[in-house]
Design a protein around this motif. Structure first.
Motif, PDB file in Angstrom:
ATOM      1  N   MET A 207      22.607  -4.719   0.155  1.00 60.90           N
ATOM      2  CA  MET A 207      22.911  -6.150   0.091  1.00 60.90           C
ATOM      3  C   MET A 207      21.655  -6.971  -0.165  1.00 60.90           C
ATOM      4  O   MET A 207      21.670  -7.946  -0.913  1.00 60.90           O
ATOM      5  CB  MET A 207      23.570  -6.586   1.396  1.00 60.90           C
ATOM      6  N   LEU A 208      20.544  -6.586   0.480  1.00 53.61           N
ATOM      7  CA  LEU A 208      19.293  -7.304   0.242  1.00 53.61           C
ATOM      8  C   LEU A 208      18.851  -7.178  -1.213  1.00 53.61           C
ATOM      9  O   LEU A 208      18.349  -8.128  -1.809  1.00 53.61           O
ATOM     10  CB  LEU A 208      18.206  -6.760   1.172  1.00 53.61           C
ATOM     11  N   GLN A 209      19.054  -6.003  -1.776  1.00 56.94           N
ATOM     12  CA  GLN A 209      18.635  -5.779  -3.158  1.00 56.94           C
ATOM     13  C   GLN A 209      19.467  -6.605  -4.137  1.00 56.94           C
ATOM     14  O   GLN A 209      18.956  -7.129  -5.122  1.00 56.94           O
ATOM     15  CB  GLN A 209      18.748  -4.291  -3.483  1.00 56.94           C
ATOM     16  N   GLN A 212      18.231 -10.225  -4.223  1.00 50.44           N
ATOM     17  CA  GLN A 212      16.790 -10.385  -4.417  1.00 50.44           C
ATOM     18  C   GLN A 212      16.461 -11.529  -5.373  1.00 50.44           C
ATOM     19  O   GLN A 212      15.601 -12.370  -5.087  1.00 50.44           O
ATOM     20  CB  GLN A 212      16.206  -9.066  -4.953  1.00 50.44           C
ATOM     21  N   LEU A 213      17.144 -11.592  -6.518  1.00 47.45           N
ATOM     22  CA  LEU A 213      16.859 -12.642  -7.497  1.00 47.45           C
ATOM     23  C   LEU A 213      17.209 -14.026  -6.949  1.00 47.45           C
ATOM     24  O   LEU A 213      16.520 -15.011  -7.234  1.00 47.45           O
ATOM     25  CB  LEU A 213      17.630 -12.375  -8.791  1.00 47.45           C
ATOM     26  N   VAL A 225      11.434  -5.826   0.657  1.00 47.66           N
ATOM     27  CA  VAL A 225      10.707  -4.690   1.234  1.00 47.66           C
ATOM     28  C   VAL A 225       9.542  -5.189   2.087  1.00 47.66           C
ATOM     29  O   VAL A 225       9.334  -4.742   3.227  1.00 47.66           O
ATOM     30  CB  VAL A 225      10.211  -3.756   0.112  1.00 47.66           C
ATOM     31  N   ILE A 226       8.776  -6.135   1.543  1.00 52.91           N
ATOM     32  CA  ILE A 226       7.646  -6.684   2.297  1.00 52.91           C
ATOM     33  C   ILE A 226       8.148  -7.446   3.514  1.00 52.91           C
ATOM     34  O   ILE A 226       7.541  -7.399   4.599  1.00 52.91           O
ATOM     35  CB  ILE A 226       6.803  -7.591   1.380  1.00 52.91           C
ATOM     36  N   GLU A 245       5.725  -5.986  -6.840  1.00 58.96           N
ATOM     37  CA  GLU A 245       5.551  -7.023  -7.861  1.00 58.96           C
ATOM     38  C   GLU A 245       5.929  -6.506  -9.243  1.00 58.96           C
ATOM     39  O   GLU A 245       6.574  -7.210 -10.033  1.00 58.96           O
ATOM     40  CB  GLU A 245       4.103  -7.507  -7.849  1.00 58.96           C
ATOM     41  N   ALA A 246       5.533  -5.258  -9.557  1.00 57.76           N
ATOM     42  CA  ALA A 246       5.862  -4.685 -10.867  1.00 57.76           C
ATOM     43  C   ALA A 246       7.374  -4.499 -11.015  1.00 57.76           C
ATOM     44  O   ALA A 246       7.956  -4.781 -12.077  1.00 57.76           O
ATOM     45  CB  ALA A 246       5.139  -3.353 -11.041  1.00 57.76           C
ATOM     46  N   LYS A 247       8.011  -4.032  -9.940  1.00 58.52           N
ATOM     47  CA  LYS A 247       9.452  -3.818 -10.001  1.00 58.52           C
ATOM     48  C   LYS A 247      10.201  -5.144 -10.131  1.00 58.52           C
ATOM     49  O   LYS A 247      11.188  -5.249 -10.873  1.00 58.52           O
ATOM     50  CB  LYS A 247       9.895  -3.082  -8.736  1.00 58.52           C
ATOM     51  N   MET A 248       9.707  -6.168  -9.416  1.00 53.04           N
ATOM     52  CA  MET A 248      10.361  -7.468  -9.484  1.00 53.04           C
ATOM     53  C   MET A 248      10.176  -8.112 -10.858  1.00 53.04           C
ATOM     54  O   MET A 248      11.084  -8.767 -11.387  1.00 53.04           O
ATOM     55  CB  MET A 248       9.776  -8.375  -8.395  1.00 53.04           C
ATOM     56  N   LYS A 249       9.014  -7.912 -11.459  1.00 51.75           N
ATOM     57  CA  LYS A 249       8.755  -8.442 -12.791  1.00 51.75           C
ATOM     58  C   LYS A 249       9.691  -7.811 -13.812  1.00 51.75           C
ATOM     59  O   LYS A 249      10.253  -8.489 -14.683  1.00 51.75           O
ATOM     60  CB  LYS A 249       7.302  -8.194 -13.160  1.00 51.75           C
ATOM     61  N   LYS A 250       9.892  -6.502 -13.694  1.00 52.55           N
ATOM     62  CA  LYS A 250      10.796  -5.796 -14.603  1.00 52.55           C
ATOM     63  C   LYS A 250      12.238  -6.244 -14.383  1.00 52.55           C
ATOM     64  O   LYS A 250      13.017  -6.409 -15.344  1.00 52.55           O
ATOM     65  CB  LYS A 250      10.683  -4.290 -14.393  1.00 52.55           C
TER      66      LYS A 250
END
Length: 357
Positions: A207-209, A212-213, A225-226, A245-250
């Motif tokens: 649910m958190l995932q 996320q946006l 996660v943090i 950060e890299a995963k969120m950017k993608k």
């Protein structure tokens, strides 16, 4: 007090109705179990006994079972913290509402209006302004056996009201996550405590995932996660921050691409093309008639005779009149799977090198 999960209770109600729908006579065990409260169970017969069900016969149908599950869920929802209201409405469903009877001597259906809109233009949440028409059930039972079976099932559900609805808490679920609309169904085993904890953690993380946006639009730089690491007071390594950060950017880039008009148009066209391809493949499969046979020795003898006649005709063409033209281009699509020869198709043929006398 042991409480029963309301969601599982409604699902069990649907499963029981699926079994009752198939009955045309009551079994001896069913009669012995309910004959004290419902004496008519001994003599009840199905109106379709000895023949197939037909549309509008008055027996239980798939549509009735689906509507009965919805009605049962709405009754649990509207009962709130009152088990008595749940019992009253389940009794009304089983004995009156299912027969399209909504007002009787001692009461009426309290979970819907007796007069509904007849013009189709009146607002749903306001009083009707037209002359109206009497409420009519979409699915009703006229078969004596199935009507009695549904009344018995509603009575069984009503008896478990104290275990379904708590006077203070109302209806409950076996898991808090299951009361939400998106459930991660990978882990269903709850026998072991560790599995149960993992189920809670996995569903919550899912649910958190998915949100996320949305959280990024409210709080820039947010990552679940943090946030979890900070809440449980674990050290946050620089590598974890970079990976998040890299995963969120993608994820943001993928989201921007998928929400463009060009991508949506391409996706729709791909679906249309895939449907057309699937349809043509199904039509091609229907046209193919496959007959599985192992043949016989008589078939091989017929093939050998046919080969001899063809050889005689070819020989006559080379030695006879030259004005007679015979097409000598013979195409053989079959071949022997044992030796690969094209002049026969089976190992049982005498032309096959692997033929055993």
């Amino acid at each position: 007090m042991l409480m029963i999960c309301a969601g599982h209770h409604n699902r069990a109600h649907g499963h029981q109705l699926d079994e009752l729908k198939k009955m045309k006579t009551f079994s001896k065990m069913f009669i012995a179990k309910h004959v004290k409260e419902f004496p008519a169970v001994k003599s009840a017969t199905c109106c379709c006994s000895g023949k197939n069900h037909r549309k509008g016969c008055g027996c239980m149908s798939d549509g009735f079972v689906q509507q009965a599950k919805i009605n049962h869920f709405c009754v649990m929802q509207d009962a709130g913290t009152s088990p008595e209201l749940y019992v009253e409405r389940m009794t009304a469903l089983g004995q009156h509402h299912s027969k399209d009877e909504h007002k009787w001597r001692s009461g009426e259906c309290g979970f819907h209006d007796l007069v509904v809109c007849a013009c189709g233009k009146c607002p749903a949440d306001e009083d009707i302004t037209c002359e109206g028409k009497p409420y009519k059930s979409r699915f009703s039972l006229s078969c004596p056996l199935h009507q009695l079976a549904y009344a018995i099932e509603c009575n069984v559900r009503a008896k478990s009201a104290p275990s379904i609805i708590h006077p203070e808490l109302g209806k409950g679920h076996s898991n808090l996550v299951e009361s939400n609309h998106n459930v991660w169904t990978r882990y269903r085993s709850k026998d072991m405590a560790l599995h149960r904890v993992h189920y809670f953690a996995s569903t919550t993380a899912g649910m958190l995932q998915t949100n996320q946006l949305f959280m990024q639009s409210i709080q820039n730089g947010y990552n679940f996660v943090i946030d979890i690491f900070e809440r449980i007071k674990l050290p946050i390594m620089p590598g974890i921050v970079k990976a998040c950060e890299a995963k969120m950017k993608k994820a943001k880039l993928d989201h921007e691409i998928r929400t463009t008009k060009a991508y949506k148009t391409k996706r729709i066209l791909h679906k249309v093309a895939r449907q057309a391809e699937q349809k043509s493949r199904k039509e091609w499969s229907k046209r193919q008639t496959i007959v599985h046979t192992y043949g016989s020795y008589a078939d091989d003898d017929d093939e050998q005779e046919g080969d001899t006649e063809a050889e005689n005709l070819l020989g006559a063409n080379t030695t006879g009149n030259s004005d007679v033209s015979i097409n000598t281009n013979v195409t053989i699509n079959k071949f022997c799977k044992q030796c690969g020869g094209t002049d026969h198709v089976r190992k049982s043929s005498k032309k096959c090198p692997m033929y055993k006398k």
